[in-house]
Design an enzyme around this catalytic site. Sequence first.
Site, PDB file in Angstrom:
ATOM      1  N   LYS A 170     105.401  73.290  52.822  1.00 29.59           N
ATOM      2  CA  LYS A 170     106.711  73.369  52.182  1.00 29.59           C
ATOM      3  C   LYS A 170     107.679  72.390  52.701  1.00 29.59           C
ATOM      4  O   LYS A 170     107.953  72.440  53.919  1.00 29.59           O
ATOM      5  CB  LYS A 170     107.153  74.726  52.275  1.00 29.59           C
ATOM      6  CG  LYS A 170     108.442  74.975  51.571  1.00 29.59           C
ATOM      7  CD  LYS A 170     108.674  76.687  51.713  1.00 29.59           C
ATOM      8  CE  LYS A 170     109.867  76.865  50.754  1.00 29.59           C
ATOM      9  NZ  LYS A 170     110.228  78.043  51.061  1.00 29.59           N
ATOM     10  N   ARG A 226     117.989  78.583  44.497  1.00 28.94           N
ATOM     11  CA  ARG A 226     119.004  79.324  45.334  1.00 28.94           C
ATOM     12  C   ARG A 226     120.228  79.777  44.573  1.00 28.94           C
ATOM     13  O   ARG A 226     120.771  80.905  45.084  1.00 28.94           O
ATOM     14  CB  ARG A 226     119.465  78.101  46.267  1.00 28.94           C
ATOM     15  CG  ARG A 226     118.329  77.775  47.205  1.00 28.94           C
ATOM     16  CD  ARG A 226     118.914  76.900  48.485  1.00 28.94           C
ATOM     17  NE  ARG A 226     117.494  76.429  49.221  1.00 28.94           N
ATOM     18  CZ  ARG A 226     117.615  75.487  50.201  1.00 28.94           C
ATOM     19  NH1 ARG A 226     118.677  74.911  50.462  1.00 28.94           N
ATOM     20  NH2 ARG A 226     116.342  75.008  50.640  1.00 28.94           N
ATOM     21  N   LYS A 240     104.430  72.725  48.093  1.00 30.37           N
ATOM     22  CA  LYS A 240     105.565  72.997  47.370  1.00 30.37           C
ATOM     23  C   LYS A 240     106.540  72.142  47.732  1.00 30.37           C
ATOM     24  O   LYS A 240     106.671  71.662  49.268  1.00 30.37           O
ATOM     25  CB  LYS A 240     106.175  74.293  47.789  1.00 30.37           C
ATOM     26  CG  LYS A 240     107.409  74.817  47.336  1.00 30.37           C
ATOM     27  CD  LYS A 240     107.772  76.078  47.590  1.00 30.37           C
ATOM     28  CE  LYS A 240     109.178  76.534  47.159  1.00 30.37           C
ATOM     29  NZ  LYS A 240     109.464  78.176  47.390  1.00 30.37           N
TER      30      LYS A 240
HETATM   31  C1  PBG Z   1     112.670  80.138  50.472  1.00 31.49           C
HETATM   32  C2  PBG Z   1     112.179  79.782  49.237  1.00 31.49           C
HETATM   33  C3  PBG Z   1     112.531  78.652  48.338  1.00 31.49           C
HETATM   34  C4  PBG Z   1     112.054  78.841  47.189  1.00 31.49           C
HETATM   35  C5  PBG Z   1     111.356  79.962  47.026  1.00 31.49           C
HETATM   36  N1  PBG Z   1     111.522  80.664  48.200  1.00 31.49           N
HETATM   37  C6  PBG Z   1     113.098  77.463  48.697  1.00 31.49           C
HETATM   38  C7  PBG Z   1     114.331  77.555  49.530  1.00 31.49           C
HETATM   39  O1  PBG Z   1     115.211  78.186  48.809  1.00 31.49           O
HETATM   40  O2  PBG Z   1     114.615  76.979  50.552  1.00 31.49           O
HETATM   41  C8  PBG Z   1     111.974  77.546  45.933  1.00 31.49           C
HETATM   42  C9  PBG Z   1     111.490  77.991  44.691  1.00 31.49           C
HETATM   43  C10 PBG Z   1     111.879  77.331  43.555  1.00 31.49           C
HETATM   44  O3  PBG Z   1     112.780  76.154  43.760  1.00 31.49           O
HETATM   45  O4  PBG Z   1     111.556  77.343  42.506  1.00 31.49           O
HETATM   46  N2  PBG Z   1     111.852  81.052  51.160  1.00 31.49           N
END
Ligand code: PBG
Length: 335
Positions: free
Chosen positions: A203, A213, A257
């Site tokens: 990630k 977010r 990701k």
């Molecule tokens: C954090 C989380 C994120 C996403 C899913 N779980 C990233 C983040 O906020 O740092 C991103 C998913 C998306 O952007 O579609 N655990």
Amino acid sequence: MTNIVDQITGHRRMRRNRKADWTRRLVQENRLTVDDLIWPVFVVPSTNVVEPIPSMPGVNRMSVDRLVEAAKEAADLGVPALATFPNVEMSLRDETGSNSLAADNLINQATRALKKHVPQIGVITDVALDPFTSHGHDGILRGSEIVNDETVAQVARAAVVQADAGSDIIAPSEMMDGRIGAIRQALDEAGHQNVGIMSYATKFASAFYGPYREAIGTGGLLKGDKKTYYIDPANGTEAIRDAALDVEEGADMLMVKPGLPYLDICFRMKEAFGLPVFAYQVSGEYAQIRAAAINGWIDGDRVMMETLLAFKRAGCDGILTYFAVEAARALAKKG
Ligand code: PBG
């Protein structure tokens, strides 16, 4: 007649296999099917809520009852699994994300309802603490540090609570060291040998997560950035090394990701480990395609399908995508 092109190519012509629809179908190397799709969904408290997310046109936050209806539709289309993300009430968020351990928290309510009413669809749950913390970080914040070992202990407990609620696959996204092994051990000790782990193995500290977010209400809360635990977008070899540790610790599946900007990582990961590899086409990738389509600048449907197929070509076994239901519908029509 001497043909200059035949001389140049030695009579080889790539276009012969492209000359008709039937030849193109015959030589097509990769195909996207509904079996490749995992649908990420946003859950909110209360009932009868379907709430659009402004930065993700076409995506809604849903209360559990409406999520169940949407999941039925997805299951009827053949979508294999959902990945659930809760938008937890602000009053329940705190420094350590303690609500992540509550047996009846929002994500576990969603899992229970889904398993009861739509048992044929898989439920994948994240154990990162960001939906539950008052600071929007994925782990426990002590001073200015996201503390690794304490976070690992908590996510391992949260994983057991999620498995107790019926989660089929635990997908930890918080990138702490040692979490895969700790979660595996905790699940097995609790008798959850059949619950799998899909590691968010690589990630990246990406700007593509912005709309997500907003969707779970952490955008305004986040202090600083996540660079001390997510991978630097500049680093491919480090990403593979990180994934290797997850494989050793017992991950059943791996994830990359964001998705499209990281296809090289998907390819390398599949080559290196042979485990099932999934890409997460994240919120910012979705928003880009949608926004351009809404403006009439691109053909949204074709770009959607092309991006999803690109993941298959890069070696992915499947894709987490907000387009899952739409793509499933398009595939059914083509059927
Ligand atoms: C954090 C989380 C994120 C996403 C899913 N779980 C990233 C983040 O906020 O740092 C991103 C998913 C998306 O952007 O579609 N655990």
